[in-house]
Scaffold this motif. Structure first.
Motif, PDB file in Angstrom:
ATOM      1  N   GLN A 168      38.747 -23.879  27.655  1.00 46.60           N
ATOM      2  CA  GLN A 168      39.827 -24.451  26.694  1.00 46.60           C
ATOM      3  C   GLN A 168      41.429 -24.074  27.199  1.00 46.60           C
ATOM      4  OE1 GLN A 168      37.825 -21.974  23.422  1.00 46.60           O
ATOM      5  NE2 GLN A 168      37.011 -23.726  22.533  1.00 46.60           N
ATOM      6  N   ARG A 169      41.670 -22.988  27.994  1.00 49.30           N
ATOM      7  CA  ARG A 169      42.905 -22.802  28.161  1.00 49.30           C
ATOM      8  C   ARG A 169      43.380 -23.587  29.318  1.00 49.30           C
ATOM      9  NH1 ARG A 169      41.706 -17.095  27.405  1.00 49.30           N
ATOM     10  NH2 ARG A 169      41.238 -16.754  29.409  1.00 49.30           N
ATOM     11  N   GLN A 224      31.756 -27.198  23.600  1.00 50.73           N
ATOM     12  CA  GLN A 224      31.907 -26.052  22.334  1.00 50.73           C
ATOM     13  C   GLN A 224      30.647 -26.398  21.424  1.00 50.73           C
ATOM     14  OE1 GLN A 224      35.639 -25.603  20.239  1.00 50.73           O
ATOM     15  NE2 GLN A 224      34.589 -24.358  18.667  1.00 50.73           N
ATOM     16  N   THR A 282      35.752 -30.399  26.728  1.00 43.86           N
ATOM     17  CA  THR A 282      35.538 -29.206  26.377  1.00 43.86           C
ATOM     18  C   THR A 282      35.130 -29.073  24.854  1.00 43.86           C
ATOM     19  OG1 THR A 282      37.540 -28.652  27.999  1.00 43.86           O
ATOM     20  CG2 THR A 282      37.151 -27.197  25.981  1.00 43.86           C
ATOM     21  N   ASP A 283      35.556 -30.016  24.155  1.00 44.57           N
ATOM     22  CA  ASP A 283      35.257 -30.295  22.887  1.00 44.57           C
ATOM     23  C   ASP A 283      33.822 -30.196  22.849  1.00 44.57           C
ATOM     24  OD1 ASP A 283      35.348 -30.845  19.977  1.00 44.57           O
ATOM     25  OD2 ASP A 283      35.002 -33.163  20.501  1.00 44.57           O
ATOM     26  N   ALA A 313      36.857 -24.422  34.721  1.00 45.60           N
ATOM     27  CA  ALA A 313      37.910 -23.994  34.130  1.00 45.60           C
ATOM     28  C   ALA A 313      38.961 -23.813  35.408  1.00 45.60           C
ATOM     29  CB  ALA A 313      37.893 -22.819  33.208  1.00 45.60           C
ATOM     30  N   THR A 316      42.104 -26.680  29.982  1.00 47.32           N
ATOM     31  CA  THR A 316      42.389 -27.921  29.350  1.00 47.32           C
ATOM     32  C   THR A 316      43.717 -28.178  28.762  1.00 47.32           C
ATOM     33  OG1 THR A 316      40.045 -27.967  29.057  1.00 47.32           O
ATOM     34  CG2 THR A 316      41.254 -29.512  27.941  1.00 47.32           C
ATOM     35  N   VAL A 317      44.079 -27.294  27.956  1.00 46.68           N
ATOM     36  CA  VAL A 317      45.532 -27.340  27.524  1.00 46.68           C
ATOM     37  C   VAL A 317      46.599 -27.305  28.545  1.00 46.68           C
ATOM     38  CG1 VAL A 317      47.117 -25.942  26.101  1.00 46.68           C
ATOM     39  CG2 VAL A 317      44.730 -26.068  25.250  1.00 46.68           C
ATOM     40  N   LEU A 337      33.569 -20.838  28.019  1.00 45.65           N
ATOM     41  CA  LEU A 337      34.323 -21.777  27.035  1.00 45.65           C
ATOM     42  C   LEU A 337      35.844 -21.786  26.617  1.00 45.65           C
ATOM     43  CD1 LEU A 337      33.350 -24.175  25.251  1.00 45.65           C
ATOM     44  CD2 LEU A 337      32.946 -22.655  23.641  1.00 45.65           C
ATOM     45  N   GLU A 338      35.986 -20.145  26.543  1.00 42.60           N
ATOM     46  CA  GLU A 338      37.380 -19.939  26.273  1.00 42.60           C
ATOM     47  C   GLU A 338      38.363 -20.339  27.463  1.00 42.60           C
ATOM     48  OE1 GLU A 338      38.238 -16.901  23.340  1.00 42.60           O
ATOM     49  OE2 GLU A 338      39.633 -15.955  24.643  1.00 42.60           O
ATOM     50  N   ARG A 363      30.474 -17.764  25.905  1.00 38.16           N
ATOM     51  CA  ARG A 363      31.547 -18.074  24.995  1.00 38.16           C
ATOM     52  C   ARG A 363      32.814 -17.781  25.811  1.00 38.16           C
ATOM     53  NH1 ARG A 363      32.014 -20.375  20.210  1.00 38.16           N
ATOM     54  NH2 ARG A 363      30.212 -20.452  19.224  1.00 38.16           N
ATOM     55  N   THR A 394      39.713 -32.767  27.550  1.00 37.50           N
ATOM     56  CA  THR A 394      39.902 -32.287  26.133  1.00 37.50           C
ATOM     57  C   THR A 394      38.570 -32.711  25.477  1.00 37.50           C
ATOM     58  OG1 THR A 394      42.181 -33.005  26.175  1.00 37.50           O
ATOM     59  CG2 THR A 394      41.335 -32.496  24.189  1.00 37.50           C
TER      60      THR A 394
END
Ligand SMILES: [Zn+2]
Length: 745
Positions: free
Chosen positions: A639-640, A575, A571-572, A733, A642-643, A635-636, A632, A568
């Motif tokens: 983010q997915r 970004q 990833t933050d 990712a 990571t969640v 990164l997206e 981008r 988390t």
């Protein structure tokens, strides 16, 4: 059915994971294993002793101990003996590297007046090791090419690219001159590199009292700061290309290794360079005329700083013995009981430029007490789940030689087995300093919360947080207050983590305490036991704190049921880097557009004072729009993943079944951030997120391929690098997603 099972499993895990009142949750540990871990940790914390730290320091810094010196080998053997005495399985590994030492050095002013630089640091009465001249390396910059040049002098401030742009506007060319730069503003090796790129034939680097001398405080021996004749030695090897032995890039400098001829080694400087004291620099700077130096170029010497060029003319001569010297890396192992093929590697160097009490001994002794503490626990029945490798490196000062050669020699094993590398290099009084891979940010926050600050009655984490709030802008303050974790600084280079992180893609940490005591003895003969015990962590309480903090980090990394990475915070952070890079392009774009407009309007002609030289800038091509979409998209996906990973970890039952398969895969996650062909022009640097800057040296450039292409206005390369960096984020990712998938099964 599956869902119901999942829900039930979640409840059970939730109950099992609910922390007992006396034992707060530990990232990666089940409740039971956390209780046991904390019990062992409190036993460990009681072991490191301040008196031992003082004894070790006195012994290790008693004589000069640079690479190739008798005491360097002696220290390595003494450390080995201690490790064995404590029951560790230890040995010395040797490498043979190119290490030049000075044979001839001269700096003389030949015009308009004669002056010969002293190039010597005098012994200080009362400081018992400062008079060991016979064993001291003279002041010099290692890996300067040999040369004998006489040329007019130019003062170039810090000697970074922006300084040369200003010189150009002042109408001052450094072509065929010797430049004099002050220390600071960049890593020292950048100064001769940029000077050579601008056509200079020689380079002097001096310590200005403004940054490093009487402007800061009383000078040694009355105070901690650099005296008039103190000189900062140091390597000028072009480490942003590759560190380590210049003759064996990418492979260990073992006996049979293929070696380049010296004249093919890319990391030796192009022009001769020598460091000098402010005592030696003053007459040279006083003899310069030409434009008065811009306000922010002026130091604290009692003279008007001019830029030149000339009329001062200087003769500079540097000749080295280009010998091969032997390195002594001390390596000790504590074998893991369940996942012995997953390694936690821990290192600090033992070599110094001279006596090196602060750099590196202050932290090397903490590493030793930490190793003794763990060896003591082993005797009491503790055994880590994973294998711990303790390394005490040789040859760090010259160019990260010992760690780089070892990492290159063991590259395949390390890629397979190493989960984390933990580095230290020097220590002092003050605040915890934490740098490293952002997948370890949450973990390191946990360790800092459980580390006691020796001067305050609360954790080092709290003190660090409050000090960051005190030093931040209003906007940044609220960000610190509203974020659960303190940010880790990204790592550039400048210490032994470089080969592990940047070359091999092993998640790394770099830790120290410091910030309360300044000083100006860095890489001089005055960095010794006398100085350290008068002006630094004089009672060694911060030495003990470092041993405790890093020891706990190592124990947790080696003992957690699930390796405590977290994505988390990673990833933050990515970004933020992506946003910074987009902004960097925008700023460049707007700047160039604006400047072109001003040139058209005649602004530069209007403001030019006809009595002074002002060379107006030339109109430049406006930067084309770049396609940031690949970054981008990466990164997206990150983010997915990571969640998904977070959810999977939360529903994972720790302590129920062995997780060795998952841990082996987790140990590899940082590797996904590397590409085998590395960064543009420097394939050795494989990590695509962190690297030392080509023109900052130690200073980090994040997403360096893209960032540096934009900084250097290479738009085609920027576009290519965006695609590569985006691919790396997608790789990351995918790997995180696959591990989450296995956890869900
Ligand atoms: Zn060091």
């Amino acid at each position: 059915m599956k869902n119901l099972a999942r829900i039930l499993a979640c409840c059970i895990v939730f109950l099992a994971a609910a922390p007992a009142a006396d034992s707060p949750a530990l990232q990666g540990f089940s409740t039971d294993s956390a209780t046991s871990e904390r019990a062992w940790e409190s036993k460990f914390k009681a072991i490191p002793g301040t008196e031992r730290l003082r004894e070790y320091m006195q012994r290790l810094s008693a004589r000069p101990h640079h690479v190739g010196s008798p005491y360097d080998k002696d220290n390595a053997e003494w450390i080995l003996g201690k490790f064995k005495e404590w029951g560790l399985d230890a040995q010395i590994e040797n490498f043979d590297v190119l290490f030049p030492t000075p044979r001839e050095r001269a700096v003389e002013m030949v015009e308009p007046a004669r002056f010969t630089a002293r190039l010597e640091e005098p012994a200080v009465t009362g400081d018992p090791t400062s008079n060991q001249q016979k064993e001291q390396l003279p002041s010099y910059n290692a890996y300067s090419i040999d040369g004998d040049v006489t040329a007019p002098l130019v003062y170039v401030n810090y000697g970074v690219p922006a300084d040369y742009e200003e010189l150009e506007q002042m109408g001052v060319s450094v072509k065929d001159t010797i430049v004099i730069a002050r220390y600071g503003g960049s890593w020292r090796g950048i100064k001769p590199k940029v000077a050579a790129e601008h056509g200079a034939v020689g380079c002097l680097i001096y310590s200005d009292p403004h940054e490093d001398g009487y402007f800061q405080g009383e000078v040694f021996p009355d105070g901690a700061w650099r005296p008039r004749d103190g000189v900062q030695r140091g390597s000028v090897m072009d480490m942003p290309i590759y560190p380590g032995d210049p003759l064996t890039p990418g492979v260990g400098a073992t006996e049979g290794a293929k070696r380049l001829p010296i004249n093919e080694a890319k990391t030796i400087t192009k022009i001769p360079v020598l460091p000098i004291s402010y005592g030696d620099a003053q007459p040279l700077l006083a003899a310069l005329k030409g434009p008065v130096a811009p306000a922010n170029w002026r130091g604290a010497l009692p003279l008007t700083y001019h830029v030149g060029r000339g009329p001062a003319k200087v003769h500079l001569k540097v000749k080295s013995n280009w010998d091969t010297k032997r390195l002594y890396d001390v390596i000790a192992r504590i074998r893991g009981k369940e996942e012995s093929d997953v390694w936690i590697v821990r290192g600090n160097h033992h070599d110094a430029w001279v006596n090196g009490a602060e750099d590196p001994v202050s932290a090397a002794v903490a590493e030793m007490e930490e190793a003794r503490g763990l060896a003591e626990l082993v005797k009491q029945g503790w055994q880590p789940k994973r294998t711990i490798v303790y390394c005490v490196w040789d040859g760090e000062e010259e160019g990260l030689l010992g760690s780089t050669e070892w990492a290159e020699a063991h590259a395949d094993e390390l890629r397979r087995h190493a989960a984390v590398y933990v580095n230290t290099d020097g220590n002092g009084r003050g605040f915890l300093q934490m740098g490293g891979s952002h997948s370890l940010e949450k973990f390191m926050n946990g360790v800092a919360k459980d580390s006691q600050d020796p001067e305050k009655d609360y954790p080092a984490w709290k003190r660090l947080r409050l000090s960051r709030i005190a030093n931040a802008s209003q906007e940044e303050r609220d960000k610190i207050r509203n974020r659960a974790d303190l940010r880790l600084g990204a790592l550039g280079s400048g210490s032994d983590y470089t080969a592990f992180l940047d070359h091999l893609g092993i998640a790394s940490l770099n830790l120290a305490y410091g910030g309360e005591d300044g000083g100006g003895i860095y890489h001089s003969i005055y960095d010794d036991f006398y100085w350290y015990t008068h002006f630094a962590d004089t009672d060694f309480r911060y030495g003990r704190a470092l041993a405790q903090t890093v020891g706990i980090a190592v124990m947790r990394l080696a003992g957690a049921d699930l390796l405590p990475y977290d994505f988390t915070d990673f990833t933050d952070t990515m970004q933020i880097y992506v946003e910074e890079i987009e902004k960097l392009w925008k700023t460049k774009h707007d700047e160039i557009k604006e400047r072109n407009k001003e040139i058209e309007e005649g602004v530069y002609v209007a403001i030019a004072d006809p009595k002074k030289t002002l060379v107006a800038p030339k109109a430049e091509e406006v930067p084309p729009f770049l396609n940031f979409a690949p970054l981008r998209n990466g990164l997206e996906k990150l983010q997915r993943s990571t969640v998904r990973y977070d959810k999977a970890v939360q529903s994972l039952a720790l302590g129920q079944k062995p997780l060795d398969d998952l841990n082996r895969k987790l140990a590899q996650v940082e590797r996904a951030l590397t590409l085998p062909d590395g960064l543009p022009g420097r394939p050795w640097f494989q990590h695509q997120i962190y690297a030392p800057g080509m023109y900052t040296g130690y200073g980090v450039k994040t997403i360096p391929g893209v960032r540096e292409a934009i900084e250097q206005k290479n738009w085609k390369q920027a576009d290519e690098q965006i695609v590569r960096a985006g691919k790396v984020l997608e790789n990351e990712a995918r790997v995180i997603g696959e591990i989450a998938g296995e956890m869900e099964r």
